[in-house]
Design a protein around this motif. Structure first.
Motif, mmCIF file in Angstrom:
data_model
loop_
_atom_site.group_PDB
_atom_site.id
_atom_site.type_symbol
_atom_site.label_atom_id
_atom_site.label_comp_id
_atom_site.label_asym_id
_atom_site.label_seq_id
_atom_site.Cartn_x
_atom_site.Cartn_y
_atom_site.Cartn_z
ATOM 1 N N HIS A 303 -45.552 -41.555 26.749
ATOM 2 C CA HIS A 303 -44.957 -41.157 28.016
ATOM 3 C C HIS A 303 -44.361 -39.757 27.858
ATOM 4 C CE1 HIS A 303 -45.096 -45.487 29.058
ATOM 5 N NE2 HIS A 303 -44.731 -45.649 27.806
ATOM 6 N N GLU A 304 -44.485 -38.940 28.885
ATOM 7 C CA GLU A 304 -43.943 -37.584 28.847
ATOM 8 C C GLU A 304 -42.856 -37.417 29.911
ATOM 9 O OE1 GLU A 304 -46.758 -34.282 28.173
ATOM 10 O OE2 GLU A 304 -48.342 -35.772 28.427
ATOM 11 N N LEU A 311 -39.853 -38.927 34.367
ATOM 12 C CA LEU A 311 -41.155 -39.332 33.873
ATOM 13 C C LEU A 311 -42.262 -38.493 34.510
ATOM 14 C CD1 LEU A 311 -42.598 -41.418 32.073
ATOM 15 C CD2 LEU A 311 -42.786 -42.882 34.095
ATOM 16 N N THR A 313 -45.648 -38.898 33.284
ATOM 17 C CA THR A 313 -46.803 -39.787 33.329
ATOM 18 C C THR A 313 -46.531 -40.905 34.331
ATOM 19 O OG1 THR A 313 -45.841 -40.855 31.396
ATOM 20 C CG2 THR A 313 -47.651 -39.336 31.008
ATOM 21 N N VAL A 316 -47.954 -46.930 32.367
ATOM 22 C CA VAL A 316 -48.247 -47.227 30.972
ATOM 23 C C VAL A 316 -49.755 -47.338 30.795
ATOM 24 C CG1 VAL A 316 -47.956 -48.903 29.120
ATOM 25 C CG2 VAL A 316 -46.055 -48.397 30.660
ATOM 26 N N THR A 334 -43.569 -30.614 29.625
ATOM 27 C CA THR A 334 -42.997 -31.691 28.814
ATOM 28 C C THR A 334 -41.879 -31.168 27.927
ATOM 29 O OG1 THR A 334 -45.100 -32.870 28.802
ATOM 30 C CG2 THR A 334 -43.514 -33.453 27.096
#
Length: 751
Positions: A303-304, A311, A313, A316, A334
């Motif tokens: 995850h970034e 968040l 991304t 999941v 990021t």
């Protein structure tokens, strides 16, 4: 005559005649030998100053070396939009063929974003009037925002300079899966009057979202820097150290893993823990490739997160199969990542069994445990635009800048009437002068200095040495803001009500809110409320209010240099650098400010093998304790009941070898304004050995205990805490560090 083994110093026997020359010869020999190694003892290998535009700065040393932080310069970041940018109130926005509404399902900052719905085909949006911010034509600025498309063609930022509408380059977003942070740097001479958020619509009813809009002043150097990164979003103003902020060194392996829990999909995962973060993220570089290696195959998901730890991304995405190694390249926005690992949906896994390593580069190298050392920034470090800053240097906190919240709690007085304004005055203390100060209005407008007080929305600050007005602050308040007509003389309580966020008006005038001139009924409405009547509900008050109005109101704030700085001795531990390591700045807050610069020295004489020093630790703990500073951490917040001894068992360290150890205990409490005593003990096998008692007037109160202890194999060293605030309080962090410094020799009778 006898002589020492190494330096052949003279050691006269009792029968030898005393000769002063023998003592002089010895001193000369010692002086010569020490001077020949002076560089190894006191001269640093090198000194470096890093500006902190980058959150991570690489430090390459061949050995583990001692790092001394010699200077940390403060910084204050101000959002010139005040709280308008938090997108929690549609009443602050005007429409341009777009309808604003609050949306709690799509947000970045606070509780809501603003959803913009098109009223027609083409360019539709909303805008903020920033003329009131009085941007300086000679300065530079940056606007940043989070944009997310809905079902429109795109969403973007636009400016209006009084004659032309222009979209801001680099701010167009088509992505409808997540918020994207965009920015635009500009000179004050561009004369931006309206900041607009627009969407391109092909049909009425299409929509997009905006949140976290930041307008900050930047330097000419930052304006010209192609790699400039805007500050994380703040409401109003924020300074270094106002949240739990640390400077940390870490080694090659960036992962510090802890046991996980069942996720929403049923997978049992292990995830990254961090010293300061409570959401399992670890600081990473943008646009950088990392190699991950494991001793046994596992499935993984990455995850970034951006600079506000939002968040990036969207969901999941587990790897298709279990692997023993992989590489991952972070995106351009990021600043943090989190990695989850799993065996399957039901099997409980233990992170320490897998020797997982995250390192910078595309090739995995031999595993080594995570190694970290840190120091806390214990007090706020502020700055003013003139360049004067607070700093930490050589074990001292030097407070040069005072922040005064100019609310109704101060003793305001009316000084003079003007045409369209009133001039008020209040007494402060220890003022250096106007040139090293800055005053932000409740809407974060920067007020200009006007010594004569002849214009509205200006101020003047007099030093403590001024003959006429020592330590006096004068502010001119526009009648349009205060609601006091030119002929009316407000009382002291009415002055205080204004600085608490209320505008006075004549009740009979209703929504027009005519300034009160002494006739009719006095009434007050919140300054940051467009009208006293909202949705048909009358929010006006007919009794002079005495408390802050709330509703997102931020009082006037004055930052000024102290005539005499406050200097406080502080505990400033040295850090340790690691081969292929880096220097990281972290905070527990999603909105925080990095120091302006950090100066450090790397000592040239520390080449001790810390692995050897720590070999006394049991194998079960050695993963976390290979290095002195990579000690046992307990980082999940725990609630400590009132007046109850609590042992932090998860911070225990077990000793495997007899010896003399230096034990260092650190325990940090969460924020609490309740006056109380707090205690922390070093525990030896569950019994209190040494105690630290501190009061709790400020946030993140910290204990720091150092003891030299003789320990035997099997001894457990831990932490106990206690507090008497009258209610349960959070403990944010606890840490045990052990360093074996010698053999333990038991003295017998007659020795």
């Amino acid at each position: 005559m006898k002589y020492t083994t190494n330096l052949q110093l003279k050691k006269p026997d009792y029968t030898d005649p005393a000769d002063v020359q023998d003592f002089n010869d010895n001193m000369d020999t010692i002086d010569e030998k020490i001077s020949s190694h002076e560089a190894d003892i006191i001269t640093p290998l090198y000194q470096n100053t890093v500006t902190t535009t980058n959150q991570i700065n690489s430090i390459i040393t061949e050995f583990c070396k001692q790092m001394k932080i010699t200077k940390i310069e403060g910084l204050t970041v101000v959002n010139l939009l005040g709280t308008d940018g938090d997108c929690e109130d549609v009443g602050r926005w005007s429409q341009s063929n777009g309808t604003p509404s609050l949306d709690s399902s799509n947000k970045v900052i606070g509780s809501n974003s603003i959803k913009i719905t098109s009223q027609t085909i083409g360019s539709c949006g909303v805008y903020l009037n920033i003329v009131s911010k009085s941007l300086d034509a000679s300065k530079y600025y940056c606007v940043s925002a989070y944009l997310k498309n809905g079902n429109a063609t795109n969403v973007y930022l636009m400016k209006y300079n009084g004659s032309n509408y222009t979209s801001l380059a680099g701010t167009t977003i088509t992505d409808a899966t997540k918020f994207n942070k965009v920015m635009y740097k500009f000179a004050g001479s561009e004369n931006i009057q309206f900041l607009m958020v627009m969407l391109t619509s092909t049909a009425s009813g299409q929509y997009a979202y905006v949140d976290g809009i930041m307008l900050e002043e930047i330097t000419a150097t930052q304006y010209a820097d192609a790699n400039f990164v805007p500050s994380p979003y703040v409401n109003g103003d924020y300074s270094v150290g106002e949240s739990f902020t640390v400077i940390k060194t870490r080694g090659k392996n960036k992962l510090n893993l802890v046991q996980g829990s069942y996720g929403t999909s049923g997978n049992f995962v292990a995830y990254v823990k961090s010293l300061t973060h409570r959401d399992g993220v670890i600081t990473a570089k943008p646009g950088t490739t990392y190699a991950v290696s494991l001793s046994s195959p596992l499935k993984y998901a990455v995850h970034e997160f951006d600079c506000n730890r939002n968040l990036l991304t969207t969901a999941v995405s587990w790897s298709a199969s279990a692997v023993s190694s992989f590489t991952y390249t972070t995106g351009s926005n990021t600043r943090y990542i989190a990695i989850q690992f799993t065996i399957d949906d039901t099997t409980r896994m233990y992170a320490e069994d897998y020797q997982i390593q995250l390192e910078e580069g595309s090739v995995a190298t031999a595993y080594e445990p995570c190694k970290e050392a840190y120091m806390k920034i214990p007090y706020p470090l502020r700055s003013v635009p003139s360049g004067t800053t607070d700093e930490i240097t050589e074990g001292k906190w030097i407070k040069r800048i005072e922040k005064a919240a100019l609310d109704g709690a101060l003793s305001w007085s009316l000084f003079a009437h003007g045409t369209g304004f009133k001039r008020v005055v209040v007494s402060l203390s220890n003022i250096y002068g106007t040139s090293t100060s800055v005053l932000y209005k409740h809407n974060s407008k920067v007020l200009p200095v006007n010594g004569s007080g002849t214009t509205a929305d200006s101020y003047m600050l007099f030093s403590n040495l001024d003959a006429s007005f020592p330590n006096q602050l004068f502010i001119t308040i526009p009648s349009a803001d205060s609601g006091w007509a030119d002929a009316y003389t407000p009382s002291v309580d009415e002055l205080r009500a204004y600085f608490n966020g209320y505008k006075m008006y004549q009740l009979e005038s209703g929504g027009s809110m005519t300034p009160y001139n002494g006739t009719g009924t006095k009434a007050w409405a919140k300054i940051n409320q467009a009208s006293p009547s909202v949705s048909g509900v009358d929010y006006s008050l007919t009794t002079c209010p005495t408390a802050l109005c709330g509703n997102g109101y931020i009082p006037y704030r004055l930052y000024y240099q102290l005539a005499t700085p406050v200097i406080l001795e502080i505990n400033q531990p040295n850090l340790v650098t690691f081969p292929t390591g880096d220097l990281v700045i972290e905070s527990s807050s999603k909105s925080w400010v990095r120091p302006a610069s950090i100066t450090y020295q790397i000592a040239g004489s520390l080449k001790a093998n810390i692995d050897e020093v720590m070999k006394g630790l049991s194998a079960s703990r050695r993963l976390n304790h290979t290095y002195v500073v990579a000690s046992r951490n307990f980082t999940s917040s725990i609630v400590i009941p009132n007046a109850t001894d609590i042992n932090i068992d998860s911070a225990n360290v077990t000793v495997n070898t007899y010896g003399v150890y230096v034990a260092v205990i650190r325990a940090t409490w969460g924020p609490n304004a309740i006056s109380a005593n707090r205690k922390a003990w070093i525990l030896i096998n569950g019994a209190g050995y040494d105690c630290s008692i501190v009061s709790a007037p400020d946030s993140y109160t910290e204990h720091f205990i150092v003891s030299v202890i003789g320990l035997a194999a099997g001894d457990k060293v831990g932490v106990r805490v206690w507090q008497n605030s009258g209610s349960s309080q959070p403990l944010a962090f606890a840490n045990v560090t052990l360093c074996r410094v010698g053999d333990y020799v038991e003295m017998k009778e007659g020795d």
